[in-house]
Write a protein that holds these residues in place. Structure first.
Motif, PDB file in Angstrom:
ATOM      1  N   ALA A  29       0.838  -1.198   0.000  1.00  0.00           N
ATOM      2  CA  ALA A  29       0.000   0.000   0.000  1.00  0.00           C
ATOM      3  C   ALA A  29       0.877   1.253   0.000  1.00  0.00           C
ATOM      4  CB  ALA A  29      -0.933   0.002   1.212  1.00  0.00           C
ATOM      5  N   GLY A  30       1.920   1.259   0.813  1.00  0.00           N
ATOM      6  CA  GLY A  30       2.824   2.399   0.838  1.00  0.00           C
ATOM      7  C   GLY A  30       3.480   2.636  -0.507  1.00  0.00           C
ATOM      8  N   GLU A  31       3.846   1.569  -1.183  1.00  0.00           N
ATOM      9  CA  GLU A  31       4.465   1.718  -2.505  1.00  0.00           C
ATOM     10  C   GLU A  31       3.466   2.273  -3.519  1.00  0.00           C
ATOM     11  OE1 GLU A  31       7.673   1.782  -5.098  1.00  0.00           O
ATOM     12  OE2 GLU A  31       7.598   1.624  -2.913  1.00  0.00           O
ATOM     13  N   VAL A  32       2.202   1.916  -3.391  1.00  0.00           N
ATOM     14  CA  VAL A  32       1.174   2.522  -4.244  1.00  0.00           C
ATOM     15  C   VAL A  32       1.107   4.022  -3.972  1.00  0.00           C
ATOM     16  CG1 VAL A  32      -1.313   2.635  -4.725  1.00  0.00           C
ATOM     17  CG2 VAL A  32      -0.173   0.413  -4.516  1.00  0.00           C
ATOM     18  N   PHE A  33       1.182   4.419  -2.715  1.00  0.00           N
ATOM     19  CA  PHE A  33       1.169   5.849  -2.374  1.00  0.00           C
ATOM     20  C   PHE A  33       2.376   6.553  -3.002  1.00  0.00           C
ATOM     21  CE2 PHE A  33      -1.050   4.860   1.941  1.00  0.00           C
ATOM     22  CZ  PHE A  33      -2.176   4.420   1.272  1.00  0.00           C
ATOM     23  N   ARG A  35       4.109   5.585  -5.730  1.00  0.00           N
ATOM     24  CA  ARG A  35       4.047   5.619  -7.193  1.00  0.00           C
ATOM     25  C   ARG A  35       2.866   6.406  -7.741  1.00  0.00           C
ATOM     26  NH1 ARG A  35       6.328  -0.116  -9.368  1.00  0.00           N
ATOM     27  NH2 ARG A  35       8.020  -0.294  -7.856  1.00  0.00           N
ATOM     28  N   ARG A  36       1.765   6.445  -7.007  1.00  0.00           N
ATOM     29  CA  ARG A  36       0.558   7.101  -7.517  1.00  0.00           C
ATOM     30  C   ARG A  36       0.297   8.482  -6.936  1.00  0.00           C
ATOM     31  NH1 ARG A  36      -2.226   4.836 -11.800  1.00  0.00           N
ATOM     32  NH2 ARG A  36      -1.884   2.608 -11.782  1.00  0.00           N
ATOM     33  N   ALA A  37       0.820   8.755  -5.746  1.00  0.00           N
ATOM     34  CA  ALA A  37       0.474  10.003  -5.065  1.00  0.00           C
ATOM     35  C   ALA A  37       1.682  10.885  -4.780  1.00  0.00           C
ATOM     36  CB  ALA A  37      -0.263   9.689  -3.762  1.00  0.00           C
ATOM     37  N   GLY A  38       2.848  10.483  -5.259  1.00  0.00           N
ATOM     38  CA  GLY A  38       4.027  11.316  -5.084  1.00  0.00           C
ATOM     39  C   GLY A  38       4.656  11.266  -3.705  1.00  0.00           C
ATOM     40  N   ALA A  39       4.300  10.263  -2.915  1.00  0.00           N
ATOM     41  CA  ALA A  39       4.886  10.118  -1.581  1.00  0.00           C
ATOM     42  C   ALA A  39       6.305   9.579  -1.699  1.00  0.00           C
ATOM     43  CB  ALA A  39       4.033   9.171  -0.732  1.00  0.00           C
ATOM     44  N   GLU A  40       7.026   9.589  -0.581  1.00  0.00           N
ATOM     45  CA  GLU A  40       8.338   8.965  -0.519  1.00  0.00           C
ATOM     46  C   GLU A  40       8.441   8.197   0.791  1.00  0.00           C
ATOM     47  OE1 GLU A  40      11.675  11.638  -0.209  1.00  0.00           O
ATOM     48  OE2 GLU A  40      10.547  13.007   1.066  1.00  0.00           O
ATOM     49  N   TRP A  41       9.175   7.105   0.762  1.00  0.00           N
ATOM     50  CA  TRP A  41       9.409   6.340   1.975  1.00  0.00           C
ATOM     51  C   TRP A  41      10.344   7.130   2.879  1.00  0.00           C
ATOM     52  CZ3 TRP A  41       6.684   2.360   3.525  1.00  0.00           C
ATOM     53  CH2 TRP A  41       6.026   1.566   2.583  1.00  0.00           C
ATOM     54  N   VAL A  42      10.039   7.139   4.175  1.00  0.00           N
ATOM     55  CA  VAL A  42      10.875   7.841   5.150  1.00  0.00           C
ATOM     56  C   VAL A  42      11.018   6.991   6.401  1.00  0.00           C
ATOM     57  CG1 VAL A  42      10.292  10.168   4.340  1.00  0.00           C
ATOM     58  CG2 VAL A  42       8.895   9.091   6.126  1.00  0.00           C
ATOM     59  N   ASP A  43      12.141   7.187   7.083  1.00  0.00           N
ATOM     60  CA  ASP A  43      12.306   6.627   8.420  1.00  0.00           C
ATOM     61  C   ASP A  43      11.614   7.569   9.383  1.00  0.00           C
ATOM     62  OD1 ASP A  43      13.935   4.505   7.550  1.00  0.00           O
ATOM     63  OD2 ASP A  43      15.730   5.737   7.691  1.00  0.00           O
ATOM     64  N   PHE A  44      10.745   7.042  10.224  1.00  0.00           N
ATOM     65  CA  PHE A  44      10.085   7.885  11.213  1.00  0.00           C
ATOM     66  C   PHE A  44      11.077   8.309  12.280  1.00  0.00           C
ATOM     67  CE2 PHE A  44       5.790   5.649  10.354  1.00  0.00           C
ATOM     68  CZ  PHE A  44       5.401   6.649   9.468  1.00  0.00           C
ATOM     69  N   ASP A  45      10.900   9.534  12.790  1.00  0.00           N
ATOM     70  CA  ASP A  45      11.706   9.959  13.931  1.00  0.00           C
ATOM     71  C   ASP A  45      11.152   9.275  15.185  1.00  0.00           C
ATOM     72  OD1 ASP A  45       9.509  11.490  14.990  1.00  0.00           O
ATOM     73  OD2 ASP A  45      10.182  13.269  13.901  1.00  0.00           O
ATOM     74  N   ARG A  46      11.820   9.464  16.293  1.00  0.00           N
ATOM     75  CA  ARG A  46      11.440   8.762  17.529  1.00  0.00           C
ATOM     76  C   ARG A  46       9.974   9.025  17.921  1.00  0.00           C
ATOM     77  NH1 ARG A  46      14.350   6.205  21.264  1.00  0.00           N
ATOM     78  NH2 ARG A  46      16.284   7.076  20.481  1.00  0.00           N
ATOM     79  N   GLY A  47       9.549  10.266  17.840  1.00  0.00           N
ATOM     80  CA  GLY A  47       8.164  10.592  18.184  1.00  0.00           C
ATOM     81  C   GLY A  47       7.163   9.918  17.266  1.00  0.00           C
ATOM     82  N   GLY A  57       7.447   4.869   7.130  1.00  0.00           N
ATOM     83  CA  GLY A  57       6.153   5.234   6.578  1.00  0.00           C
ATOM     84  C   GLY A  57       6.390   6.034   5.314  1.00  0.00           C
ATOM     85  N   VAL A  58       5.389   6.783   4.911  1.00  0.00           N
ATOM     86  CA  VAL A  58       5.528   7.599   3.708  1.00  0.00           C
ATOM     87  C   VAL A  58       5.236   9.059   4.042  1.00  0.00           C
ATOM     88  CG1 VAL A  58       5.015   5.716   2.101  1.00  0.00           C
ATOM     89  CG2 VAL A  58       3.147   7.123   2.962  1.00  0.00           C
ATOM     90  N   HIS A  92      -5.092  12.693  -1.129  1.00  0.00           N
ATOM     91  CA  HIS A  92      -5.397  13.694  -2.153  1.00  0.00           C
ATOM     92  C   HIS A  92      -6.484  14.665  -1.705  1.00  0.00           C
ATOM     93  CE1 HIS A  92      -2.964  11.482  -4.971  1.00  0.00           C
ATOM     94  NE2 HIS A  92      -3.614  10.391  -4.675  1.00  0.00           N
ATOM     95  N   GLY A  93      -6.922  14.538  -0.480  1.00  0.00           N
ATOM     96  CA  GLY A  93      -7.981  15.418  -0.001  1.00  0.00           C
ATOM     97  C   GLY A  93      -9.335  15.113  -0.585  1.00  0.00           C
ATOM     98  N   ARG A  94      -9.569  13.886  -1.019  1.00  0.00           N
ATOM     99  CA  ARG A  94     -10.855  13.520  -1.624  1.00  0.00           C
ATOM    100  C   ARG A  94     -11.935  13.265  -0.569  1.00  0.00           C
ATOM    101  NH1 ARG A  94      -8.538   9.203  -5.968  1.00  0.00           N
ATOM    102  NH2 ARG A  94      -7.307  10.690  -7.150  1.00  0.00           N
ATOM    103  N   VAL A  95     -11.523  13.018   0.652  1.00  0.00           N
ATOM    104  CA  VAL A  95     -12.469  12.752   1.736  1.00  0.00           C
ATOM    105  C   VAL A  95     -12.163  13.724   2.860  1.00  0.00           C
ATOM    106  CG1 VAL A  95     -13.223  11.048   3.443  1.00  0.00           C
ATOM    107  CG2 VAL A  95     -12.639  10.313   1.146  1.00  0.00           C
ATOM    108  N   PRO A  96     -13.163  14.413   3.410  1.00  0.00           N
ATOM    109  CA  PRO A  96     -12.888  15.307   4.532  1.00  0.00           C
ATOM    110  C   PRO A  96     -12.321  14.526   5.716  1.00  0.00           C
ATOM    111  CG  PRO A  96     -15.158  15.545   3.760  1.00  0.00           C
ATOM    112  CD  PRO A  96     -14.547  14.388   3.019  1.00  0.00           C
TER     113      PRO A  96
END
Length: 101
Positions: A29-33, A35-47, A57-58, A92-96
């Protein structure tokens, strides 16, 4: 993702016994985000790691971070109250925001 996760859930296994499958579904699912939504994989910070319970996450181009791996696990645990599809629409902001619990 929701249907596949529901199928796993319906088979009745304990979450720990399908944790690997849930992880890979969330990673897909993250990879779909990415490739399709312009996200990038990131390492989360401690918080973020404490908040999301995941190491990665992305991040969307606008800076918002999302946890698709955790969302799949939540779908398995809670059922239809959680939705990967709804998460994708939020990207994409399609759902409030108030429409998704």
């Amino acid at each position: 993702m929701d249907r596949i996760t529901d199928g796993l859930r319906g088979a009745g296994p304990e979450q720990w016994s399908v944790a690997r499958e849930l992880f890979w579904l969330g990673a897909y699912a993250g990879e779909v985000f990415v490739r399709r939504a312009g996200a990038e994989w990131v390492d989360f910070d401690r918080g973020q790691q404490e908040l999301f319970g995941q190491l990665v996450g992305v991040r969307m181009p606008d800076g918002r971070v999302w946890n698709p791996i955790g969302k799949v696990a939540k779908r398995f645990a809670a059922g239809s109250e959680e939705s990967v599809q709804q998460m994708y629409f939020l990207l994409h902001g399609r759902v409030p925001m108030k429409a998704v619990r």
